[in-house]
Design an enzyme around this catalytic site. Structure first.
Site, PDB file in Angstrom:
ATOM      1  CB  SER A  58      -0.761   0.359   1.579  1.00  0.00           C
ATOM      2  OG  SER A  58      -1.134   1.555   1.376  1.00  0.00           O
ATOM      3  CB  SER A  78      -1.467   6.047   1.146  1.00  0.00           C
ATOM      4  OG  SER A  78      -2.083   4.601   1.919  1.00  0.00           O
ATOM      5  CE  LYS A 123      -8.772   4.793  -0.847  1.00  0.00           C
ATOM      6  NZ  LYS A 123      -6.396   5.100  -1.000  1.00  0.00           N
ATOM      7  CG  HIS A 146     -13.649 -18.592 -26.144  1.00  0.00           C
ATOM      8  ND1 HIS A 146     -13.356 -19.408 -27.467  1.00  0.00           N
ATOM      9  CD2 HIS A 146     -12.004 -17.419 -26.237  1.00  0.00           C
ATOM     10  CE1 HIS A 146     -11.940 -19.845 -27.473  1.00  0.00           C
ATOM     11  NE2 HIS A 146     -11.364 -18.959 -26.622  1.00  0.00           N
ATOM     12  CB  THR A 159      -5.503   1.023   1.340  1.00  0.00           C
ATOM     13  OG1 THR A 159      -5.040   1.656   1.139  1.00  0.00           O
ATOM     14  CG2 THR A 159      -5.851   0.239   0.503  1.00  0.00           C
ATOM     15  NE  ARG A 203      -3.670   8.217 -11.483  1.00  0.00           N
ATOM     16  CZ  ARG A 203      -3.629   9.271 -10.349  1.00  0.00           C
ATOM     17  NH1 ARG A 203      -3.936   9.203  -9.141  1.00  0.00           N
ATOM     18  NH2 ARG A 203      -4.082  10.317 -11.158  1.00  0.00           N
ATOM     19  CD  GLU A 239      -7.272   5.216  -9.865  1.00  0.00           C
ATOM     20  OE1 GLU A 239      -6.057   5.987  -9.218  1.00  0.00           O
ATOM     21  OE2 GLU A 239      -6.498   3.819  -9.829  1.00  0.00           O
TER      22      GLU A 239
HETATM   23  C1  F6R Z   1      -4.561   6.482  -6.469  1.00  0.00           C
HETATM   24  C2  F6R Z   1      -4.031   4.944  -7.159  1.00  0.00           C
HETATM   25  C3  F6R Z   1      -5.624   4.449  -6.088  1.00  0.00           C
HETATM   26  C4  F6R Z   1      -5.071   3.386  -4.624  1.00  0.00           C
HETATM   27  C5  F6R Z   1      -5.215   2.923  -4.284  1.00  0.00           C
HETATM   28  C6  F6R Z   1      -5.100   2.243  -3.028  1.00  0.00           C
HETATM   29  O1  F6R Z   1      -2.611   7.247  -7.110  1.00  0.00           O
HETATM   30  O2  F6R Z   1      -3.631   4.922  -7.635  1.00  0.00           O
HETATM   31  O3  F6R Z   1      -5.713   3.511  -7.092  1.00  0.00           O
HETATM   32  O4  F6R Z   1      -3.451   3.215  -5.746  1.00  0.00           O
HETATM   33  O5  F6R Z   1      -6.432   3.560  -3.849  1.00  0.00           O
HETATM   34  O6  F6R Z   1      -4.006   3.284  -2.191  1.00  0.00           O
HETATM   35  P1  F6R Z   1      -2.949   2.731  -1.965  1.00  0.00           P
HETATM   36  O7  F6R Z   1      -1.878   2.769  -3.281  1.00  0.00           O
HETATM   37  O8  F6R Z   1      -2.081   4.031  -0.945  1.00  0.00           O
HETATM   38  O9  F6R Z   1      -3.026   1.479  -1.100  1.00  0.00           O
END
Ligand code: F6R
Length: 306
Positions: A75, A77, A301, A213, A80, A123, A197
């Site tokens: 993750s 951040s 979130k 298919h 998540t 991303r 995104e």
């Molecule tokens: C934002 C992005 C989102 C996050 C996802 C999970 O740039 O790509 O798809 O990756 O919300 O968050 P993280 O990556 O922080 O666990």
């Protein structure tokens, strides 16, 4: 760092040398991660076949997870909730644990963790999130990644081809439909999510040979077809190459082909990933949309926390 600079960092990220360190023997790998983080696990799972790999984009682990499982939680951040929940379950089940994050709660779980640089959209940090897998399980040969980096750098200094493709999608006012094939099925899905995104547009992905298919049937119908731009990766061989050609002919559907540069699988993989980054970024610019903004994800979130 502005978003374009974050995208342009990819040629640097591919040289990230962190790995998972010494691992005890394991029977299977379970990877947990969502969105821009989880995709690194999916992409890895398609090019690694030495042990069973399951990517869990969910709160819970499959019941077979145990002390013979290598659990890898990703993750960016570190906050998540699905990934935190899966990591906590992995700790309870005595899995061997590795984590990848830039900080947050995941970094405070007291487990062996690869810390990646802060300041990116998850991303746009795919290189940092994917490289520990490649360095550990595929190859840590720096010269391989130096070559890939050069290839990516070329695109970063001239992405006019990617801009042209974005223009085709934009001028047709169409929905991107990305057609991949193994080992780039998850790259096709990555493009779909980048269109979602970055370009803020609904998008679809599918892959050969499976799409012959099912998807091929509505592709033949003219109804609604003009609403889509079908993007296909070049470089297929054998039966897949035939399938791409015949599917276009039998369904009378024009495909926009994106040719990967590079000789090796990894070169093509990184090249195609980056091409999707740029096409989706240029599409956002043409649509006069902020490519970086993901306030909808943040709002969801936040609401789930309360
Ligand atoms: C934002 C992005 C989102 C996050 C996802 C999970 O740039 O790509 O798809 O990756 O919300 O968050 P993280 O990556 O922080 O666990």
């Amino acid at each position: 760092m502005n978003f374009e600079d974050q995208i342009r960092d990819f040629s640097k990220q591919v040289k990230f040398s962190a790995d998972f360190g010494k691992l005890a023997p394991f029977n299977n790998i379970i990877i947990s991660g969502m969105g821009g983080s989880g995709i690194s696990g999916n992409i890895f799972s398609e090019i690694y076949d030495k042990a069973p790999v399951q990517v869990v984009s969910d709160y819970n682990l499959p019941s077979y997870a145990d002390e013979n499982t290598l659990f890898i939680g990703i993750s960016y951040s570190g906050n998540t909730e699905e990934t935190i929940s899966a990591a906590r379950e992995a700790i309870k089940k005595n899995c061997q644990i590795r984590l990848i994050t830039s900080g947050g709660i995941l970094s405070e779980l007291g487990q062996e963790t690869v810390i990646v640089p802060k300041g990116f959209q998850p991303r746009a940090a795919l290189g940092y999130l994917l490289k520990p897998f490649l360095n550990t399980f595929i190859s840590s040969d720096e010269s391989i990644y130096a070559d890939i980096s050069r290839l990516l750098l070329e695109m970063e200094s001239d992405n006019s081809k990617e801009k042209e493709i974005a223009k085709l999608i934009f001028q047709k006012n169409s929905i991107p439909y990305v057609l991949g094939f193994p080992p780039f099925r998850w790259v096709a899905y990555r493009w779909k999510t980048q269109f979602n995104e970055n370009s803020k547009i609904l998008a679809f992905s599918s892959y050969f040979p499976e799409l012959d298919h099912n998807d091929a049937i509505p592709m033949k119908l003219t109804y609604g077809k003009d609403n889509f731009s079908f993007l296909v990766f070049g470089g297929s061989t054998g039966q897949i190459e035939k399938r791409v050609r015949y599917t276009s002919e039998v369904t009378s559907t024009d495909f926009i082909t994106v040719e990967p540069k590079g000789k090796t699988l990894l070169e093509k993989l990184f090249y195609l990933i980056h091409a999707g980054d740029y096409i989706s970024y240029h599409l956002a610019k043409l649509r006069e949309i902020d490519a970086e903004d993901v306030s909808v994800i943040t709002e969801l979130k936040d609401r789930l926390k309360s």
